[in-house]
Design a protein around this motif. Structure first.
Motif, PDB file in Angstrom:
ATOM      1  N   LEU A 145       0.836  -1.200   0.000  1.00 56.98           N
ATOM      2  CA  LEU A 145       0.000   0.000   0.000  1.00 56.98           C
ATOM      3  C   LEU A 145       0.872   1.252   0.000  1.00 56.98           C
ATOM      4  CD1 LEU A 145      -2.721   1.494   0.240  1.00 56.98           C
ATOM      5  CD2 LEU A 145      -2.508   1.269   2.729  1.00 56.98           C
ATOM      6  N   ALA A 146       1.944   1.244   0.784  1.00 56.17           N
ATOM      7  CA  ALA A 146       2.829   2.405   0.848  1.00 56.17           C
ATOM      8  C   ALA A 146       3.401   2.734  -0.525  1.00 56.17           C
ATOM      9  CB  ALA A 146       3.950   2.152   1.854  1.00 56.17           C
ATOM     10  N   LEU A 147       3.745   1.716  -1.307  1.00 53.05           N
ATOM     11  CA  LEU A 147       4.277   1.951  -2.653  1.00 53.05           C
ATOM     12  C   LEU A 147       3.224   2.577  -3.559  1.00 53.05           C
ATOM     13  CD1 LEU A 147       6.307  -1.354  -3.236  1.00 53.05           C
ATOM     14  CD2 LEU A 147       7.212   0.934  -2.757  1.00 53.05           C
ATOM     15  N   LEU A 148       1.988   2.112  -3.451  1.00 55.63           N
ATOM     16  CA  LEU A 148       0.921   2.685  -4.270  1.00 55.63           C
ATOM     17  C   LEU A 148       0.607   4.107  -3.840  1.00 55.63           C
ATOM     18  CD1 LEU A 148       0.596  -0.285  -5.221  1.00 55.63           C
ATOM     19  CD2 LEU A 148      -1.871   0.147  -5.300  1.00 55.63           C
ATOM     20  N   GLN A 149       0.720   4.359  -2.541  1.00 55.93           N
ATOM     21  CA  GLN A 149       0.455   5.713  -2.051  1.00 55.93           C
ATOM     22  C   GLN A 149       1.476   6.711  -2.592  1.00 55.93           C
ATOM     23  OE1 GLN A 149      -2.703   5.603  -1.136  1.00 55.93           O
ATOM     24  NE2 GLN A 149      -2.427   6.596   0.839  1.00 55.93           N
ATOM     25  N   PRO A 274     -14.348  -8.438  23.146  1.00 51.71           N
ATOM     26  CA  PRO A 274     -15.601  -9.122  23.496  1.00 51.71           C
ATOM     27  C   PRO A 274     -16.791  -8.718  22.627  1.00 51.71           C
ATOM     28  CG  PRO A 274     -15.097  -7.406  25.103  1.00 51.71           C
ATOM     29  CD  PRO A 274     -13.907  -7.516  24.214  1.00 51.71           C
ATOM     30  N   LEU A 275     -16.619  -7.716  21.777  1.00 53.35           N
ATOM     31  CA  LEU A 275     -17.710  -7.250  20.918  1.00 53.35           C
ATOM     32  C   LEU A 275     -17.715  -7.933  19.562  1.00 53.35           C
ATOM     33  CD1 LEU A 275     -17.328  -3.403  21.573  1.00 53.35           C
ATOM     34  CD2 LEU A 275     -18.776  -5.037  22.817  1.00 53.35           C
ATOM     35  N   MET A 276     -16.668  -8.695  19.260  1.00 55.93           N
ATOM     36  CA  MET A 276     -16.540  -9.314  17.944  1.00 55.93           C
ATOM     37  C   MET A 276     -17.198 -10.691  17.944  1.00 55.93           C
ATOM     38  SD  MET A 276     -12.709  -8.173  16.706  1.00 55.93           S
ATOM     39  CE  MET A 276     -11.834  -9.213  17.868  1.00 55.93           C
ATOM     40  N   PRO A 277     -17.815 -11.092  16.820  1.00 57.96           N
ATOM     41  CA  PRO A 277     -18.450 -12.406  16.771  1.00 57.96           C
ATOM     42  C   PRO A 277     -17.477 -13.569  16.771  1.00 57.96           C
ATOM     43  CG  PRO A 277     -18.569 -11.325  14.628  1.00 57.96           C
ATOM     44  CD  PRO A 277     -18.048 -10.311  15.590  1.00 57.96           C
ATOM     45  N   GLU A 278     -16.197 -13.307  16.533  1.00 55.74           N
ATOM     46  CA  GLU A 278     -15.180 -14.356  16.553  1.00 55.74           C
ATOM     47  C   GLU A 278     -13.839 -13.692  16.855  1.00 55.74           C
ATOM     48  OE1 GLU A 278     -13.588 -17.458  17.095  1.00 55.74           O
ATOM     49  OE2 GLU A 278     -15.643 -17.826  16.411  1.00 55.74           O
ATOM     50  N   LYS A 279     -12.801 -14.489  17.060  1.00 61.48           N
ATOM     51  CA  LYS A 279     -11.468 -13.961  17.329  1.00 61.48           C
ATOM     52  C   LYS A 279     -10.994 -13.072  16.188  1.00 61.48           C
ATOM     53  CE  LYS A 279      -9.963 -18.144  17.979  1.00 61.48           C
ATOM     54  NZ  LYS A 279      -9.078 -19.324  18.241  1.00 61.48           N
ATOM     55  N   GLY A 280     -10.081 -12.171  16.489  1.00 61.64           N
ATOM     56  CA  GLY A 280      -9.589 -11.224  15.504  1.00 61.64           C
ATOM     57  C   GLY A 280      -8.398 -11.756  14.717  1.00 61.64           C
ATOM     58  N   CYS A 281      -8.097 -11.066  13.610  1.00 60.98           N
ATOM     59  CA  CYS A 281      -6.913 -11.373  12.810  1.00 60.98           C
ATOM     60  C   CYS A 281      -6.483 -10.104  12.092  1.00 60.98           C
ATOM     61  CB  CYS A 281      -7.191 -12.490  11.807  1.00 60.98           C
ATOM     62  SG  CYS A 281      -8.416 -12.075  10.539  1.00 60.98           S
ATOM     63  N   ASN A 282      -5.233 -10.064  11.667  1.00 60.00           N
ATOM     64  CA  ASN A 282      -4.714  -8.917  10.909  1.00 60.00           C
ATOM     65  C   ASN A 282      -3.523  -9.321  10.041  1.00 60.00           C
ATOM     66  OD1 ASN A 282      -2.652  -9.269  12.761  1.00 60.00           O
ATOM     67  ND2 ASN A 282      -2.876  -7.289  13.762  1.00 60.00           N
ATOM     68  N   GLY A 283      -3.410 -10.617   9.766  1.00 59.99           N
ATOM     69  CA  GLY A 283      -2.220 -11.131   9.097  1.00 59.99           C
ATOM     70  C   GLY A 283      -1.920 -10.495   7.752  1.00 59.99           C
ATOM     71  N   TYR A 284      -2.939 -10.276   6.932  1.00 58.13           N
ATOM     72  CA  TYR A 284      -2.692  -9.719   5.601  1.00 58.13           C
ATOM     73  C   TYR A 284      -1.968  -8.381   5.673  1.00 58.13           C
ATOM     74  CZ  TYR A 284      -5.687 -13.136   3.171  1.00 58.13           C
ATOM     75  OH  TYR A 284      -6.226 -14.275   2.628  1.00 58.13           O
ATOM     76  N   TRP A 285      -2.372  -7.545   6.597  1.00 62.13           N
ATOM     77  CA  TRP A 285      -1.773  -6.211   6.731  1.00 62.13           C
ATOM     78  C   TRP A 285      -0.272  -6.309   6.978  1.00 62.13           C
ATOM     79  CZ3 TRP A 285      -2.857  -1.367   5.631  1.00 62.13           C
ATOM     80  CH2 TRP A 285      -2.190  -0.323   6.289  1.00 62.13           C
ATOM     81  N   HIS A 286       0.147  -7.366   7.653  1.00 62.51           N
ATOM     82  CA  HIS A 286       1.557  -7.544   8.002  1.00 62.51           C
ATOM     83  C   HIS A 286       2.283  -8.485   7.041  1.00 62.51           C
ATOM     84  CE1 HIS A 286       1.172  -5.399  11.844  1.00 62.51           C
ATOM     85  NE2 HIS A 286      -0.013  -5.976  11.935  1.00 62.51           N
ATOM     86  N   GLY A 287       1.640  -8.835   5.910  1.00 65.36           N
ATOM     87  CA  GLY A 287       2.272  -9.727   4.957  1.00 65.36           C
ATOM     88  C   GLY A 287       2.343 -11.163   5.423  1.00 65.36           C
ATOM     89  N   ARG A 288       1.437 -11.536   6.322  1.00 63.50           N
ATOM     90  CA  ARG A 288       1.383 -12.878   6.878  1.00 63.50           C
ATOM     91  C   ARG A 288       0.092 -13.565   6.419  1.00 63.50           C
ATOM     92  NH1 ARG A 288       5.497 -15.204   8.733  1.00 63.50           N
ATOM     93  NH2 ARG A 288       4.227 -16.332  10.270  1.00 63.50           N
ATOM     94  N   PRO A 289      -0.083 -14.868   6.692  1.00 59.04           N
ATOM     95  CA  PRO A 289      -1.369 -15.501   6.418  1.00 59.04           C
ATOM     96  C   PRO A 289      -2.502 -14.725   7.083  1.00 59.04           C
ATOM     97  CG  PRO A 289       0.266 -17.180   6.925  1.00 59.04           C
ATOM     98  CD  PRO A 289       0.921 -15.851   7.176  1.00 59.04           C
ATOM     99  N   GLY A 290      -3.599 -14.579   6.362  1.00 57.53           N
ATOM    100  CA  GLY A 290      -4.652 -13.680   6.811  1.00 57.53           C
ATOM    101  C   GLY A 290      -5.231 -13.988   8.169  1.00 57.53           C
ATOM    102  N   LEU A 291      -5.262 -15.270   8.579  1.00 52.35           N
ATOM    103  CA  LEU A 291      -5.902 -15.614   9.846  1.00 52.35           C
ATOM    104  C   LEU A 291      -5.031 -15.360  11.069  1.00 52.35           C
ATOM    105  CD1 LEU A 291      -4.358 -18.444  10.627  1.00 52.35           C
ATOM    106  CD2 LEU A 291      -6.086 -19.481   9.174  1.00 52.35           C
TER     107      LEU A 291
END
Length: 300
Positions: A145-149, A274-291
């Motif tokens: 994203l930084a490169l596209l920006q 506790p407000l989310m319907p399931e556990k969180g993830c952010n892997g894609y943002w960090h170049g990791r597997p999405g889950l």
């Protein structure tokens, strides 16, 4: 940085939809995307109803965008897309190239997340057709994203999907009907029984994917609230939150508190768990597997 509420990806009862957007009108959301993007068999609301909600939200000070369906399968689907792109009142999010073709050179539009804009050349081309905002593909990492920006066309806003179950794929087959041994054309509106989608688990009982009619979603909830400062530095203009059946007002409020620095991103993330319907993830943002869930640098 603005907060956007993406289109409703699930099939809810008519009264629930109207009540939901009444609450959105009183929320700190800046931009609201409206419309059926998943399946044309979902008839609780027609285009006239979406336009009615759009008018109410605009009166409440929100920027309203009408979203087109991602996968068009019939002449009636194409006709609906034509009516949306020719509505003459509200900006449109184009989610397939047919909608782009209808809008190109005529009206400014939002280039949706499913248009596969991955490099500066495609971004330049979409801007030349009239895109005023583009939504980053869900699996793109922060560095790309930084490169596209750095090469972003002047006047083109950037939006990032920052919260919700990720819409990963679309199919001509309805998986929610299939699991009940029903054909798609006689689905009996099975999606109404699953306001946050239907969880699909592995044989080891691990959450794997969520079935949402013709759409397949991530089982885990993508959450980039702790990356808001990184996005701000990168010049992101809008963060998109995807609607969920419960606690959406609280989630919006926590994102708002984080962007205003009333809460640290890490505090907002902790309160959101506790407000989310399931556990969180952010892997894609960090170049990791999405889950995967990767801890932010500040949080250690």
């Amino acid at each position: 940085m603005k907060i956007a509420l993406g289109p409703l990806l699930y099939y809810w009862q008519r009264e629930a939809v109207f009540s939901f957007y009444d609450a959105v009108a009183a929320s700190p959301v800046d931009v609201v995307y409206l419309g059926e993007t998943v399946c044309s068999r979902r008839h609780e609301l027609r285009l006239a109803d979406w336009l009615d909600i759009a008018t109410r939200l605009r009166a409440a000070g929100k920027e309203v965008v009408l979203s087109t369906q991602v996968l068009l399968e019939s002449g009636s689907d194409v006709g609906t897309m034509h009516r949306i792109t020719a509505n003459g009142d509200f900006r449109v999010e184009a989610n397939d190239m047919g909608a782009v073709h209808r809008l190109a050179g005529k009206l400014p539009f939002v280039a949706g997340p499913h248009l596969n804009l991955y490099n500066p050349a495609s971004l330049q081309w979409m801007a030349s057709l009239g895109a005023c905002r583009w939504v980053m593909p869900l699996e793109m990492k922060q560095g790309d994203l930084a490169l596209l920006q750095q090469n972003r066309p002047p006047g083109l806003e950037t939006e990032v999907f920052a919260y919700g179950r990720m819409p990963l794929a679309y199919s001509a087959r309805c998986f929610t009907a299939r699991q009940r041994n029903l054909p798609k054309d006689d689905c009996r509106f099975s999606c109404l029984d699953h306001p946050d989608g239907l969880m699909l688990r592995t044989r080891e009982s691990e959450e794997f994917l969520v079935l949402n009619g013709t759409q397949t979603q991530s089982a885990r909830v993508y959450n980039l609230v702790d990356a808001l400062e990184d996005m701000r530095v990168a010049g992101v203009d809008v963060v998109r939150l995807s609607p969920q059946a419960q606690h959406m007002a609280e989630v919006i409020a926590l994102f708002d508190a984080a962007r205003k620095q009333v809460l640290t991103p890490q505090e907002a993330l902790a309160r959101m768990q506790p407000l989310m319907p399931e556990k969180g993830c952010n892997g894609y943002w960090h170049g990791r597997p999405g889950l995967e869930q990767v801890a932010s640098a500040v949080a250690g």
